[in-house]
Design a protein around this motif. Structure first.
Motif, mmCIF file in Angstrom:
data_model
loop_
_atom_site.group_PDB
_atom_site.id
_atom_site.type_symbol
_atom_site.label_atom_id
_atom_site.label_comp_id
_atom_site.label_asym_id
_atom_site.label_seq_id
_atom_site.Cartn_x
_atom_site.Cartn_y
_atom_site.Cartn_z
ATOM 1 N N THR A 198 49.396 45.956 69.692
ATOM 2 C CA THR A 198 48.274 46.845 70.031
ATOM 3 C C THR A 198 47.862 46.669 71.497
ATOM 4 O O THR A 198 47.543 47.640 72.190
ATOM 5 C CB THR A 198 47.062 46.517 69.122
ATOM 6 N N LEU A 199 47.872 45.415 71.959
ATOM 7 C CA LEU A 199 47.380 45.159 73.318
ATOM 8 C C LEU A 199 48.407 45.517 74.390
ATOM 9 O O LEU A 199 48.086 45.567 75.563
ATOM 10 C CB LEU A 199 47.008 43.673 73.462
ATOM 11 N N ARG A 200 49.650 45.758 73.998
ATOM 12 C CA ARG A 200 50.673 46.124 74.992
ATOM 13 C C ARG A 200 51.155 47.561 74.770
ATOM 14 O O ARG A 200 50.785 48.463 75.492
ATOM 15 C CB ARG A 200 51.834 45.109 74.931
ATOM 16 N N ASP A 201 51.935 47.815 73.718
ATOM 17 C CA ASP A 201 52.410 49.187 73.499
ATOM 18 C C ASP A 201 51.212 50.084 73.162
ATOM 19 O O ASP A 201 51.138 51.237 73.610
ATOM 20 C CB ASP A 201 53.438 49.222 72.355
ATOM 21 N N GLY A 202 50.276 49.557 72.376
ATOM 22 C CA GLY A 202 49.084 50.333 72.024
ATOM 23 C C GLY A 202 48.351 50.770 73.274
ATOM 24 O O GLY A 202 47.914 51.915 73.406
ATOM 25 N N GLU A 203 48.249 49.851 74.212
ATOM 26 C CA GLU A 203 47.512 50.167 75.436
ATOM 27 C C GLU A 203 48.258 51.166 76.310
ATOM 28 O O GLU A 203 47.665 51.771 77.198
ATOM 29 C CB GLU A 203 47.225 48.880 76.215
ATOM 30 N N GLN A 204 49.564 51.344 76.047
ATOM 31 C CA GLN A 204 50.330 52.328 76.829
ATOM 32 C C GLN A 204 50.008 53.775 76.419
ATOM 33 O O GLN A 204 50.491 54.713 77.054
ATOM 34 C CB GLN A 204 51.838 52.060 76.686
ATOM 35 N N SER A 205 49.205 53.969 75.361
ATOM 36 C CA SER A 205 48.788 55.347 75.031
ATOM 37 C C SER A 205 47.843 55.800 76.135
ATOM 38 O O SER A 205 46.910 55.070 76.458
ATOM 39 C CB SER A 205 47.982 55.436 73.741
ATOM 40 N N PRO A 206 48.054 57.003 76.656
ATOM 41 C CA PRO A 206 47.154 57.457 77.714
ATOM 42 C C PRO A 206 45.715 57.440 77.209
ATOM 43 O O PRO A 206 45.426 57.964 76.133
ATOM 44 C CB PRO A 206 47.609 58.894 77.982
ATOM 45 N N GLY A 207 44.840 56.795 77.948
ATOM 46 C CA GLY A 207 43.431 56.753 77.568
ATOM 47 C C GLY A 207 43.050 55.541 76.763
ATOM 48 O O GLY A 207 41.881 55.344 76.455
ATOM 49 N N ALA A 208 44.019 54.690 76.417
ATOM 50 C CA ALA A 208 43.675 53.536 75.563
ATOM 51 C C ALA A 208 43.564 52.243 76.366
ATOM 52 O O ALA A 208 43.613 51.164 75.792
ATOM 53 C CB ALA A 208 44.714 53.379 74.455
ATOM 54 N N SER A 209 43.411 52.348 77.680
ATOM 55 C CA SER A 209 43.400 51.100 78.453
ATOM 56 C C SER A 209 42.160 50.272 78.100
ATOM 57 O O SER A 209 41.099 50.805 77.798
ATOM 58 C CB SER A 209 43.474 51.382 79.946
ATOM 59 N N MET A 210 42.342 48.973 78.121
ATOM 60 C CA MET A 210 41.272 48.066 77.685
ATOM 61 C C MET A 210 40.982 47.053 78.785
ATOM 62 O O MET A 210 41.888 46.679 79.531
ATOM 63 C CB MET A 210 41.704 47.289 76.437
ATOM 64 N N THR A 211 39.752 46.602 78.824
ATOM 65 C CA THR A 211 39.408 45.562 79.787
ATOM 66 C C THR A 211 39.853 44.202 79.243
ATOM 67 O O THR A 211 40.195 44.087 78.057
ATOM 68 C CB THR A 211 37.891 45.505 80.020
ATOM 69 N N ARG A 212 39.800 43.211 80.110
ATOM 70 C CA ARG A 212 40.202 41.866 79.676
ATOM 71 C C ARG A 212 39.349 41.397 78.487
ATOM 72 O O ARG A 212 39.853 40.871 77.503
ATOM 73 C CB ARG A 212 40.052 40.894 80.855
ATOM 74 N N ASP A 213 38.027 41.614 78.569
ATOM 75 C CA ASP A 213 37.164 41.149 77.488
ATOM 76 C C ASP A 213 37.443 41.884 76.185
ATOM 77 O O ASP A 213 37.384 41.307 75.097
ATOM 78 C CB ASP A 213 35.689 41.283 77.882
ATOM 79 N N GLU A 214 37.733 43.172 76.296
ATOM 80 C CA GLU A 214 38.064 43.934 75.082
ATOM 81 C C GLU A 214 39.348 43.388 74.459
ATOM 82 O O GLU A 214 39.467 43.270 73.241
ATOM 83 C CB GLU A 214 38.214 45.416 75.415
ATOM 84 N N LYS A 215 40.319 43.050 75.331
ATOM 85 C CA LYS A 215 41.578 42.503 74.796
ATOM 86 C C LYS A 215 41.336 41.166 74.111
ATOM 87 O O LYS A 215 41.938 40.886 73.067
ATOM 88 C CB LYS A 215 42.598 42.344 75.925
ATOM 89 N N ILE A 216 40.479 40.360 74.672
ATOM 90 C CA ILE A 216 40.204 39.065 74.033
ATOM 91 C C ILE A 216 39.563 39.292 72.663
ATOM 92 O O ILE A 216 39.916 38.634 71.682
ATOM 93 C CB ILE A 216 39.295 38.186 74.920
ATOM 94 N N ARG A 217 38.652 40.255 72.592
ATOM 95 C CA ARG A 217 37.991 40.504 71.290
ATOM 96 C C ARG A 217 39.001 40.974 70.256
ATOM 97 O O ARG A 217 38.990 40.535 69.102
ATOM 98 C CB ARG A 217 36.866 41.531 71.452
#
Ligand code: KIV
Ligand code: ZN
Length: 528
Positions: free
Chosen positions: A25-44
Motif C-alpha cells: 500500500t505504501l509503495r505501489d498503492g502510493e503510485q496511484s495518482p492522488g494517493a501520495s502520503m506524508t511521512r507521518d501518514e505512512k507511519i500510521r
C-alpha cells in the motif's frame, strides 16, 4: 557498506502451509495518482499493518526523492514485528540507497527489480536479454551485501517468455535471491495462464526449491485477486497486495480479499496467513481516509454493504441461522455495530482506556491531555461518541501536527436564500494571523476562495468529497479534497460536526502538503 540485521528464514520448506502477506500500500498503492502520503501518514498506516500482522510491509522507493528515503527510514524505525521492504531498480546506486534507508529495521528486505518482457527490454531498457540477466545477478549480489533477505522481481513477467524467465530466475536464485516475485505488471493475464506460469517456473527452474515464489497482480481486467489465488493454488507462497486494492492504474490485488478467501476456503487453498482479520476494516478506513480514495459500498469485505442484508428473505434466513446467507462473520473482519462508547461525562481514564483498546497509545501525559481536550470539545457538540469519532480525532491531531505552519484559526460563513454566500477566514500562518473575506457560489466555495486569497497557492481543486463518519444529523462530516499544482497531486482531510469547517480544514491541509515531497521519481518509468 554495513550489513543489515539478518532475517528469519522464509524458505518454503520451513513454511509449507503459510502464505506470506506482502503489503505494498505504501509503495505501489502510493503510485496511484492522488494517493501520495506524508511521512507521518505512512507511519500510521505501517503501524496499522504491523498490528494486523502483515509479514512484509513495502515502505516505498527510497531513490524516488529525499522525502521518500526519509519515509522508508522512518517506517523501518517504527515497525518492529513485520519485515520492512524497500524497492529499488537493479542499479548499485538504487540498491545502496535502499540499504541505507532500511539500516535501522528490525527485519529488512531489499526488493530489486528489472523488466524481463521483450517489449520492456527493447523499448524501455534498450538492453539485450543477456545484459538484463547480468544486471539482475549483479543487483541481487549487491543487495545481499546489505541483507540476507533479498527479493527479485521480473517486471512484466506476465508478458515475458517462459524460457527467458526460467533462465533469469535460476540465475538470481544462485546469486542469493530468496523470494522470486512474478508480477503481472499490466494486468494482462488470466487465472489459468498465470497459474501455469508459476507451475512451469517451479517445475523447470532447477534451484526453485531454494526460494519462495511470490505474485504481484494488477487489476486492469479486474482479475488481480483471481490471478493471485490461482497462483497460490499453483504453489506461490507470497502474495503482494494492498489495502482496498489501491495501486497503479486499476490497482493491485486487495489484501482483504486474498486473506479472507484463503481463510474461508482452506479446504481449497490448504494454506493460511497469520493476519489478524479484525484489523481489516479499521485499516481499510484508515487508508481510505488518508488517500481520499473512497471504498465502493458493494466492495467485498470492506464495502458498507458487504454484510448488509436488504431482502426480507435474506434477513429472515440470517436471523434463523446466519450461515444460510453469510459465509464470513462481519465481526471477524472488524465490523462493529456503531456503539456509543463515550459521552460528555466520560473521564480521562475511560477515554485513555478506549483509545488504547483501539490501538492508540499516548507517549506522554501532555499528549493525552491534548487529545482529551479535543474529545471534550467534540462531546460538547455531539452527545454520543463512537469508535469512528475517536479514530477521526486521532487523524485530526496527526494532520495538524504534520502541518504546523498553517492552521485554520477562525471561520464565519453567511448563507441565506436569495443572497450570495460569503465567508470570512482567519488562518494562522507561521504564527501570525492572516484574514480574508470572499464570496462564492456556496459557503464551501466562499471559504475556499478566502483561503486561496491568503495562501495564493494557485492549485486546482480535483476532488471534493464529504462522508458522514457515523449516523445521525449530529455526525461528524469527514471531508477529503484533492488538489493539483504543476502535475503534483495531494489530498487533504478534515473532520468536524460542521461540514463547512471540515471542508476548510481539509483544504488548508491539502494546500499545506503541496510544498512537501516535490520532485520524486517513479520507479517503473526510469531506464533500468
Ligand atoms: O507491477 C510491478 O511490476 C511492480 C514491480 C516493481 C514489483 O510494481
Ligand atoms: Zn505493481
Amino acid at each position: 557498506m554495513s550489513p543489515i540485521a539478518p532475517n528469519s528464514d522464509p524458505r518454503p520448506e520451513a513454511l509449507p502451509e503459510k502464505l506470506i502477506v506482502f503489503d505494498t500500500t505504501l509503495r505501489d498503492g502510493e503510485q496511484s495518482p492522488g494517493a501520495s502520503m506524508t511521512r507521518d501518514e505512512k507511519i500510521r498506516i505501517a503501524k496499522m499493518l504491523e498490528r494486523m500482522r502483515v509479514d512484509v510491509i513495502e515502505a516505498g522507493f527510497p531513490m524516488a526523492s529525499p522525502g521518500d528515503f526519509e519515509s522508508v527510514q522512518a517506517v523501518a524505525r517504527a515497525v518492529r514485528e513485520s519485515t520492512v521492504a524497500g524497492l529499488c531498480r537493479a542499479t548499485a546506486a538504487d540498491i545502496d540507497r535502499c540499504g541505507e534507508a532500511l539500516k535501522d529495521a528490525a527485519q529488512a528486505r531489499i526488493h530489486t527489480f528489472i523488466a524481463t518482457s521483450p517489449i520492456h527490454m527493447k523499448m524501455k531498457l534498450r538492453m539485450e536479454p543477456d545484459a538484463v540477466i547480468e544486471a539482475a545477478v549483479a543487483a541481487v549480489q549487491r543487495a545481499r551485501q546489505w541483507t540476507d533477505d533479498v527479493e527479485f522481481s521480473a517486471e512484466d513477467a506476465g508478458r515475458s517468455e517462459i524460457d527467458f524467465l526460467c533462465r533469469i530466475v535460476e540465475a538470481v536464485i544462485d546469486a542469493g535471491a530468496r523470494t522470486i516475485n512474478i508480477p503481472d505488471t499490466v494486468g494482462y493475464n488470466v487465472p489459468q495462464q498465470f497459474a501455469e506460469t508459476i507451475r512451469a517456473l517451479r517445475a523447470r527452474v532447477p534451484n526453485a526449491g531454494r526460494a519462495v515464489f511470490s505474485v504481484h497482480c494488477h487489476n486492469d481486467l479486474g482479475l488481480a485477486v483471481a490471478n493471485s489465488l490461482a497462483a497460490v493454488l499453483a504453489g506461490a507462497r507470497q502474495v503482494e497486495c494492498t489495502i482496498n486494492g489501491l495501486g497503479e492504474r486499476a490497482g493491485n490485488a486487495a489484501l482483504e480479499e486474498i486473506v479472507m478467501a484463503v481463510r474461508t476456503r482452506q479446504d481449497v487453498f490448504g494454506c493460511d496467513t497469520r493476519i489478524d482479520t479484525t484489523q481489516i476494516v479499521p485499516a481499510s478506513r484508515l487508508v481510505s481516509g488518508i488517500t481520499g480514495f473512497p471504498v465502493q459500498p458493494n466492495k467485498a469485505i470492506v464495502g458498507a454493504n458487504a454484510f448488509a442484508h436488504e431482502s426480507g428473505i435474506h434477513q429472515d434466513g440470517v436471523l434463523k441461522h446466519r450461515e444460510t446467507y453469510e459465509i464470513m462473520r462481519a465481526e471477524d473482519v472488524g465490523w462493529t455495530a456503531n456503539r456509543m462508547v463515550l459521552g460528555k461525562h466520560s473521564g480521562r481514564n475511560a477515554f485513555r482506556a478506549r483509545m488504547e483498546e483501539l490501538g492508540f497509545g499516548f507517549g506522554s501525559d501532555a499528549e493525552l491531555n491534548t487529545a482529551f481536550a479535543r474529545f471534550k470539545d467534540l462531546a460538547d457538540k455531539k452527545h454520543e461518541i463512537f469508535d469512528e469519532d475517536l479514530q477521526a480525532l486521532v487523524t485530526e491531531a496527526a494532520l495538524e501536527a504534520g502541518n504546523e505552519r498553517v492552521r485554520l484559526a477562525y471561520l464565519r460563513v453567511g448563507s441565506e436564500t436569495g443572497e450570495i454566500p460569503v465567508a470570512e477566514v482567519v488562518l494562522s500562518v507561521d504564527g501570525s494571523e492572516r484574514r480574508a473575506r470572499a464570496q462564492g457560489s456556496g459557503p464551501v466555495d466562499a471559504a475556499f476562495k478566502a483561503i486561496e486569497q491568503i495562501l495564493e497557492a494557485g492549485a486546482e481543486l480535483k476532488l471534493y468529497s464529504v462522508n458522514a463518519i457515523t449516523g445521525g444529523t449530529d455526525a461528524q462530516g469527514e471531508v477529503t479534497v484533492r488538489v493539483e499544482k504543476a502535475g503534483r497531486v495531494v489530498n487533504g482531510q478534515g473532520a468536524d460536526t460542521d461540514i463547512v469547517i471540515a471542508s476548510a480544514k481539509a483544504y488548508v491541509n491539502a494546500l499545506g502538503k503541496l510544498g512537501a515531497n516535490a520532485g520524486r521519481a517513479h520507479p517503473q518509468l526510469g531506464d533500468v
